[in-house]
Design a protein around this motif. Sequence first.
Motif, PDB file in Angstrom:
ATOM      1  N   LEU A 157       0.827  -1.219   0.000  1.00 35.30           N
ATOM      2  CA  LEU A 157       0.000   0.000   0.000  1.00 35.30           C
ATOM      3  C   LEU A 157       0.854   1.259   0.000  1.00 35.30           C
ATOM      4  N   ALA A 158       2.118   1.135   0.394  1.00 40.84           N
ATOM      5  CA  ALA A 158       3.010   2.293   0.394  1.00 40.84           C
ATOM      6  C   ALA A 158       3.211   2.848  -1.012  1.00 40.84           C
ATOM      7  N   PHE A 159       2.932   2.032  -2.041  1.00 41.09           N
ATOM      8  CA  PHE A 159       3.104   2.475  -3.421  1.00 41.09           C
ATOM      9  C   PHE A 159       1.812   3.007  -4.028  1.00 41.09           C
ATOM     10  N   ALA A 160       0.714   2.979  -3.256  1.00 37.08           N
ATOM     11  CA  ALA A 160      -0.574   3.437  -3.792  1.00 37.08           C
ATOM     12  C   ALA A 160      -0.525   4.906  -4.197  1.00 37.08           C
ATOM     13  N   GLY A 161       0.168   5.722  -3.419  1.00 38.08           N
ATOM     14  CA  GLY A 161       0.265   7.139  -3.748  1.00 38.08           C
ATOM     15  C   GLY A 161       0.897   7.374  -5.101  1.00 38.08           C
ATOM     16  N   LEU A 162       1.932   6.581  -5.425  1.00 38.92           N
ATOM     17  CA  LEU A 162       2.584   6.713  -6.731  1.00 38.92           C
ATOM     18  C   LEU A 162       1.617   6.401  -7.866  1.00 38.92           C
ATOM     19  N   VAL A 163       0.863   5.318  -7.694  1.00 38.83           N
ATOM     20  CA  VAL A 163      -0.054   4.887  -8.756  1.00 38.83           C
ATOM     21  C   VAL A 163      -1.149   5.922  -8.984  1.00 38.83           C
ATOM     22  N   PHE A 164      -1.791   6.356  -7.903  1.00 40.59           N
ATOM     23  CA  PHE A 164      -2.950   7.235  -8.057  1.00 40.59           C
ATOM     24  C   PHE A 164      -2.569   8.696  -8.261  1.00 40.59           C
TER      25      PHE A 164
ATOM     26  N   TYR B  66     -15.925   6.510  -5.206  1.00 41.92           N
ATOM     27  CA  TYR B  66     -14.630   7.146  -5.481  1.00 41.92           C
ATOM     28  C   TYR B  66     -14.455   7.390  -6.977  1.00 41.92           C
ATOM     29  N   THR B  67     -14.759   6.365  -7.790  1.00 43.06           N
ATOM     30  CA  THR B  67     -14.571   6.540  -9.233  1.00 43.06           C
ATOM     31  C   THR B  67     -15.574   7.548  -9.811  1.00 43.06           C
ATOM     32  N   PHE B  68     -16.788   7.596  -9.244  1.00 42.50           N
ATOM     33  CA  PHE B  68     -17.787   8.547  -9.745  1.00 42.50           C
ATOM     34  C   PHE B  68     -17.372   9.986  -9.474  1.00 42.50           C
ATOM     35  N   THR B  69     -16.672  10.199  -8.351  1.00 38.05           N
ATOM     36  CA  THR B  69     -16.338  11.565  -7.935  1.00 38.05           C
ATOM     37  C   THR B  69     -14.877  11.924  -8.179  1.00 38.05           C
ATOM     38  N   ALA B  70     -14.122  11.020  -8.811  1.00 38.19           N
ATOM     39  CA  ALA B  70     -12.689  11.281  -9.029  1.00 38.19           C
ATOM     40  C   ALA B  70     -12.499  12.529  -9.876  1.00 38.19           C
ATOM     41  N   ARG B  71     -11.669  13.428  -9.389  1.00 42.01           N
ATOM     42  CA  ARG B  71     -11.409  14.665 -10.126  1.00 42.01           C
ATOM     43  C   ARG B  71     -10.501  14.416 -11.325  1.00 42.01           C
ATOM     44  N   ASP B  72      -9.665  13.370 -11.232  1.00 47.27           N
ATOM     45  CA  ASP B  72      -8.698  13.131 -12.296  1.00 47.27           C
ATOM     46  C   ASP B  72      -9.346  12.538 -13.545  1.00 47.27           C
ATOM     47  N   SER B  73     -10.175  11.526 -13.362  1.00 50.09           N
ATOM     48  CA  SER B  73     -10.782  10.887 -14.523  1.00 50.09           C
ATOM     49  C   SER B  73     -11.953  10.006 -14.118  1.00 50.09           C
ATOM     50  N   LYS B  74     -13.097  10.233 -14.773  1.00 54.50           N
ATOM     51  CA  LYS B  74     -14.249   9.364 -14.539  1.00 54.50           C
ATOM     52  C   LYS B  74     -14.041   8.001 -15.185  1.00 54.50           C
ATOM     53  N   ALA B  75     -12.995   7.896 -16.034  1.00 50.80           N
ATOM     54  CA  ALA B  75     -12.730   6.622 -16.697  1.00 50.80           C
ATOM     55  C   ALA B  75     -12.329   5.532 -15.717  1.00 50.80           C
ATOM     56  N   LEU B  76     -12.007   5.903 -14.477  1.00 51.25           N
ATOM     57  CA  LEU B  76     -11.682   4.904 -13.465  1.00 51.25           C
ATOM     58  C   LEU B  76     -12.859   3.981 -13.166  1.00 51.25           C
ATOM     59  N   MET B  77     -14.058   4.388 -13.601  1.00 51.94           N
ATOM     60  CA  MET B  77     -15.213   3.506 -13.430  1.00 51.94           C
ATOM     61  C   MET B  77     -14.993   2.170 -14.136  1.00 51.94           C
TER      62      MET B  77
ATOM     63  N   ALA C 169      -5.795   1.039 -13.861  1.00 50.17           N
ATOM     64  CA  ALA C 169      -5.860   2.306 -13.127  1.00 50.17           C
ATOM     65  C   ALA C 169      -4.661   3.182 -13.446  1.00 50.17           C
ATOM     66  N   ALA C 170      -3.468   2.591 -13.483  1.00 49.61           N
ATOM     67  CA  ALA C 170      -2.263   3.364 -13.781  1.00 49.61           C
ATOM     68  C   ALA C 170      -2.312   3.934 -15.176  1.00 49.61           C
ATOM     69  N   LEU C 171      -2.790   3.157 -16.141  1.00 49.42           N
ATOM     70  CA  LEU C 171      -2.878   3.632 -17.525  1.00 49.42           C
ATOM     71  C   LEU C 171      -3.863   4.783 -17.663  1.00 49.42           C
ATOM     72  N   ILE C 172      -5.030   4.626 -17.024  1.00 52.25           N
ATOM     73  CA  ILE C 172      -6.042   5.686 -17.090  1.00 52.25           C
ATOM     74  C   ILE C 172      -5.524   6.971 -16.493  1.00 52.25           C
ATOM     75  N   LEU C 173      -4.917   6.876 -15.317  1.00 47.22           N
ATOM     76  CA  LEU C 173      -4.418   8.067 -14.638  1.00 47.22           C
ATOM     77  C   LEU C 173      -3.261   8.701 -15.395  1.00 47.22           C
ATOM     78  N   ALA C 174      -2.411   7.879 -16.020  1.00 41.84           N
ATOM     79  CA  ALA C 174      -1.288   8.430 -16.776  1.00 41.84           C
ATOM     80  C   ALA C 174      -1.776   9.160 -18.028  1.00 41.84           C
ATOM     81  N   LEU C 175      -2.802   8.626 -18.671  1.00 39.30           N
ATOM     82  CA  LEU C 175      -3.291   9.223 -19.906  1.00 39.30           C
ATOM     83  C   LEU C 175      -4.141  10.472 -19.669  1.00 39.30           C
ATOM     84  N   THR C 176      -4.707  10.582 -18.471  1.00 42.06           N
ATOM     85  CA  THR C 176      -5.601  11.701 -18.220  1.00 42.06           C
ATOM     86  C   THR C 176      -4.950  12.740 -17.332  1.00 42.06           C
TER      87      THR C 176
END
Length: 301
Positions: free
Chosen positions: A35-42, A236-247, A294-301
């Motif tokens: 879980l220590a790496f979760a911050g990096l991913v998100f 969380y995915t519905f309200t994510a500011r970064d990308s709704k694609a996390l759904m 999740a990593a791909l979506i966040l990286a692209l958006t």
Amino acid sequence: MAVPAERLVELPRRRSPVDAALAALRPRQWSKNLLAFAGLVFAAKLGDASRWAEAGGAFAAYCALSSAAYLVNDVRDREHDRGHPVKKQRPIARGELSVAAALALAAGLTVAAAGIGAWLGLASLGLLLAFAALQLGYSFGLKHVVLVDVLMIGGLFVIRAAAGAEAVNVRISPWLLLCTALLALFLALAKRRGELVLVGARETPGRPVLEGYSLELVDQLVSVVAASTVIAYSLYTFTARDSKALMATIPFVIFGVFRYLLLVHRDDLGEEPEQVLLTDGPILVTVCLWVGTAALILALT
């Protein structure tokens, strides 16, 4: 007088001091500290080498501190563990690792963890101290209090996730912290269920807190927490500011929860969640797909 072959029992071979010490650290449990790496991913910071080093430092610190807590816990529970069908194989319970050596190793690991925490910053060091306090409170009494025991486990997971984000100086969503707590509760309650089944099947004494639980109660709690986990992650995915694609990652979470419930009820595998998470093929594939998507979506958006 000859002993019938069917009555012969092969005793486990005694481990060397080094092997016993390594086993007492419970390296399989270190998977929780990923879980220590979760911050990096998100935060989509996977290309930042310095943040990888910081997240790696947080991972190492929590592995060291959690292993120190396991050593202290096993020293305290060594007499009880000797009467348990599974825990009697622990190095301290078997006498393969002395109490003095275990406590000395725990002290060294704690100092090492504190050093890494100080390097990461005061906030990271404060989270480490909070983690240590919760672990000590759990080992020295709170693990015997019904419901509080599983809530403590949830709190330890939340600290791990928050510490990972703090180490790399990124913001983590409160929704993700809530999901982390609920997932930890889900695994902890499933573990209690596995322990109840084991104790009932072998008619052997379990940990005292199990007297306050029943299979019916635990099954109801597991159902409530499993549903809450899926709902919280969806929100969380519905309200994510970064990308709704996390759904798009919601199906992975649903399948993972369903698969774990299947293993718990069909195969009674809930007592060792780390074993299930590291060896079950469908769950491993699901986790990898979730992380990668999740990593791909966040990286692209």
